[in-house]
Design a protein around this motif. Structure first.
Motif, PDB file in Angstrom:
ATOM      1  N   ALA A  59       0.935  -1.108  -0.268  1.00 23.14           N
ATOM      2  CA  ALA A  59       0.059   0.033   0.002  1.00 23.14           C
ATOM      3  C   ALA A  59       0.855   1.320   0.071  1.00 23.14           C
ATOM      4  CB  ALA A  59      -1.138   0.051   1.102  1.00 23.14           C
ATOM      5  N   ARG A  60       2.032   1.195   0.711  1.00 23.24           N
ATOM      6  CA  ARG A  60       3.017   2.510   0.689  1.00 23.24           C
ATOM      7  C   ARG A  60       3.423   2.678  -0.591  1.00 23.24           C
ATOM      8  NH1 ARG A  60       5.711   1.255   6.387  1.00 23.24           N
ATOM      9  NH2 ARG A  60       4.471   2.599   7.538  1.00 23.24           N
ATOM     10  N   GLN A  61       3.505   1.587  -1.749  1.00 22.74           N
ATOM     11  CA  GLN A  61       4.123   1.960  -2.815  1.00 22.74           C
ATOM     12  C   GLN A  61       3.039   2.685  -3.823  1.00 22.74           C
ATOM     13  OE1 GLN A  61       6.891  -0.237  -4.454  1.00 22.74           O
ATOM     14  NE2 GLN A  61       7.602  -0.483  -2.135  1.00 22.74           N
ATOM     15  N   ARG A  62       2.040   2.729  -3.213  1.00 20.56           N
ATOM     16  CA  ARG A  62       0.850   3.443  -4.308  1.00 20.56           C
ATOM     17  C   ARG A  62       1.140   4.687  -4.269  1.00 20.56           C
ATOM     18  NH1 ARG A  62      -3.672   0.309  -1.383  1.00 20.56           N
ATOM     19  NH2 ARG A  62      -3.440  -2.111  -2.376  1.00 20.56           N
ATOM     20  N   GLY A  63       0.937   5.442  -5.623  1.00 19.97           N
ATOM     21  CA  GLY A  63       0.814   6.661  -5.646  1.00 19.97           C
ATOM     22  C   GLY A  63      -0.503   7.185  -5.766  1.00 19.97           C
ATOM     23  N   GLU A  64      -0.602   8.585  -5.769  1.00 21.23           N
ATOM     24  CA  GLU A  64      -2.072   9.449  -6.048  1.00 21.23           C
ATOM     25  C   GLU A  64      -3.028   8.555  -7.125  1.00 21.23           C
ATOM     26  OE1 GLU A  64      -2.046  13.551  -6.445  1.00 21.23           O
ATOM     27  OE2 GLU A  64      -4.049  13.508  -7.217  1.00 21.23           O
ATOM     28  N   ARG A  65      -2.346   8.276  -7.974  1.00 17.69           N
ATOM     29  CA  ARG A  65      -3.260   7.786  -9.325  1.00 17.69           C
ATOM     30  C   ARG A  65      -3.853   6.435  -9.048  1.00 17.69           C
ATOM     31  NH1 ARG A  65      -0.965   7.157 -15.344  1.00 17.69           N
ATOM     32  NH2 ARG A  65      -0.079   9.279 -14.655  1.00 17.69           N
ATOM     33  N   ASP A  66      -3.004   5.653  -8.259  1.00 11.88           N
ATOM     34  CA  ASP A  66      -3.312   4.343  -7.667  1.00 11.88           C
ATOM     35  C   ASP A  66      -4.598   4.621  -6.693  1.00 11.88           C
ATOM     36  OD1 ASP A  66      -1.185   3.228  -9.193  1.00 11.88           O
ATOM     37  OD2 ASP A  66      -0.013   3.740  -7.722  1.00 11.88           O
ATOM     38  N   TRP A  67      -4.434   5.238  -5.845  1.00  7.61           N
ATOM     39  CA  TRP A  67      -5.451   5.597  -4.910  1.00  7.61           C
ATOM     40  C   TRP A  67      -6.925   5.936  -5.378  1.00  7.61           C
ATOM     41  CZ3 TRP A  67      -5.193   3.226  -0.024  1.00  7.61           C
ATOM     42  CH2 TRP A  67      -3.696   2.877   0.277  1.00  7.61           C
ATOM     43  N   ARG A  68      -6.569   6.913  -6.387  1.00 12.50           N
ATOM     44  CA  ARG A  68      -7.744   7.521  -7.149  1.00 12.50           C
ATOM     45  C   ARG A  68      -8.655   6.358  -7.834  1.00 12.50           C
ATOM     46  NH1 ARG A  68      -8.631  12.892  -7.842  1.00 12.50           N
ATOM     47  NH2 ARG A  68      -7.108  14.473  -7.006  1.00 12.50           N
ATOM     48  N   ALA A  69      -7.830   5.393  -8.389  1.00  7.16           N
ATOM     49  CA  ALA A  69      -8.248   4.470  -9.368  1.00  7.16           C
ATOM     50  C   ALA A  69      -8.957   3.476  -8.370  1.00  7.16           C
ATOM     51  CB  ALA A  69      -6.956   3.514 -10.040  1.00  7.16           C
ATOM     52  N   LEU A  70      -8.366   3.161  -7.191  1.00  6.42           N
ATOM     53  CA  LEU A  70      -9.400   2.237  -6.330  1.00  6.42           C
ATOM     54  C   LEU A  70     -10.584   2.820  -5.905  1.00  6.42           C
ATOM     55  CD1 LEU A  70      -6.358   1.016  -3.840  1.00  6.42           C
ATOM     56  CD2 LEU A  70      -7.425  -0.466  -5.398  1.00  6.42           C
ATOM     57  N   LEU A  71     -10.575   3.959  -5.652  1.00  6.47           N
ATOM     58  CA  LEU A  71     -11.836   4.781  -5.174  1.00  6.47           C
ATOM     59  C   LEU A  71     -12.893   4.820  -6.442  1.00  6.47           C
ATOM     60  CD1 LEU A  71     -11.032   7.510  -2.851  1.00  6.47           C
ATOM     61  CD2 LEU A  71     -11.939   5.628  -2.385  1.00  6.47           C
ATOM     62  N   LEU A  72     -12.106   4.696  -7.775  1.00  4.58           N
ATOM     63  CA  LEU A  72     -13.038   4.803  -8.948  1.00  4.58           C
ATOM     64  C   LEU A  72     -14.014   3.242  -8.931  1.00  4.58           C
ATOM     65  CD1 LEU A  72     -11.203   6.555 -11.550  1.00  4.58           C
ATOM     66  CD2 LEU A  72     -13.468   7.299 -10.710  1.00  4.58           C
ATOM     67  N   ARG A  73     -13.234   2.289  -8.572  1.00  3.28           N
ATOM     68  CA  ARG A  73     -13.645   1.208  -8.626  1.00  3.28           C
ATOM     69  C   ARG A  73     -14.454   0.569  -7.363  1.00  3.28           C
ATOM     70  NH1 ARG A  73      -8.279  -0.155 -10.497  1.00  3.28           N
ATOM     71  NH2 ARG A  73      -7.864  -1.169  -8.582  1.00  3.28           N
ATOM     72  N   ARG A  74     -14.678   1.328  -6.332  1.00  4.10           N
ATOM     73  CA  ARG A  74     -15.437   0.858  -5.209  1.00  4.10           C
ATOM     74  C   ARG A  74     -16.066   1.833  -4.439  1.00  4.10           C
ATOM     75  NH1 ARG A  74     -10.655  -0.696  -0.900  1.00  4.10           N
ATOM     76  NH2 ARG A  74      -9.614  -1.813  -2.609  1.00  4.10           N
TER      77      ARG A  74
END
Ligand SMILES: CC(C)(COP(=O)(O)OP(=O)(O)OC[C@H]1O[C@@H](n2cnc3c(N)ncnc32)[C@H](O)[C@@H]1OP(=O)(O)O)[C@@H](O)C(=O)NCCC(=O)NCCS
Length: 160
Positions: A41-56
């Motif tokens: 989780a620490r490796q994720r950047g802003e784009r990854d966190w935004r993508a997760l919130l788009l899918r859930r």
């Protein structure tokens, strides 16, 4: 903590930083309960966190401005998938977990879901009892956490 001061709301994609913060806290606090790790989780950047919130749909419970819990749900209609449930240690046993589950149930109803499924790592008694109290039952389906993690887990489901 006074449950009357706790509000649950769905995080917007723009709030990815709040999601990151509580998810990192959850993974640090309860690595035994989850399939993903704090290091990942620490490796994720802003784009990854935004993508997760788009899918859930990710819900945040907060007492005033202090985050005290979170839960996610994926899917749309049919079987929805409950993921990433966590309540901060200082807020456990207060009913925050119930508020989060009710948010998932409301969301599933609005989305036309007919069941909610989830997985519990074997031995997570508090989680199993919480879900059981809300009507979830074991399906008999068992597996491992996956992604190289061989800990056993079991599936539970709630028919809506
Ligand atoms: C699972 C979790 C969300 C439950 O939140 P909570 O606030 O403790 O929930 P509750 O107060 O409703 O307690 C749930 C049940 O577990 C019991 N319980 C709590 N801690 C326990 C423990 N250490 N051992 C055994 N039972 C426990 C409670 O008595 C209650 O049982 P009951 O309904 O039969 O009375 C919380 O413990 C948590 O965040 N754990 C770490 C992350 C996690 O496990 N997430 C779930 C992934 S599937």
């Amino acid at each position: 903590m006074d449950l009357a001061t706790v509000h649950v709301r769905q995080l917007q994609v723009a709030e990815w930083s709040a999601f990151r913060q509580i998810r990192l806290r959850a993974l640090a606090d309860a690595p035994h309960a989850f399939g993903s790790t704090l290091a990942e989780a620490r490796q994720r950047g802003e784009r990854d966190w935004r993508a997760l919130l788009l899918r859930r749909a990710q819900f945040l419970a907060a007492a005033a401005d202090t985050a005290v819990g979170t839960v996610g749900v994926t899917g749309d209609g049919g079987a929805l998938h409950l993921i990433s449930m966590w309540v901060a240690p200082e807020a456990r046993g207060t009913g925050v977990a119930d508020l989060l589950l009710h948010a998932v149930l409301d969301h599933a109803t609005v989305r036309g879901g007919d069941r909610i499924r989830l997985e519990v790592v074997e031995g997570n008694i508090a989680a199993e009892r919480l879900y059981f109290r809300h009507g979830f039952r074991r399906t008999g389906v068992r597996g491992t956490v996956g992604g190289g993690d061989v800990r056993p887990e079991f599936e539970m489901v709630l028919d809506l």
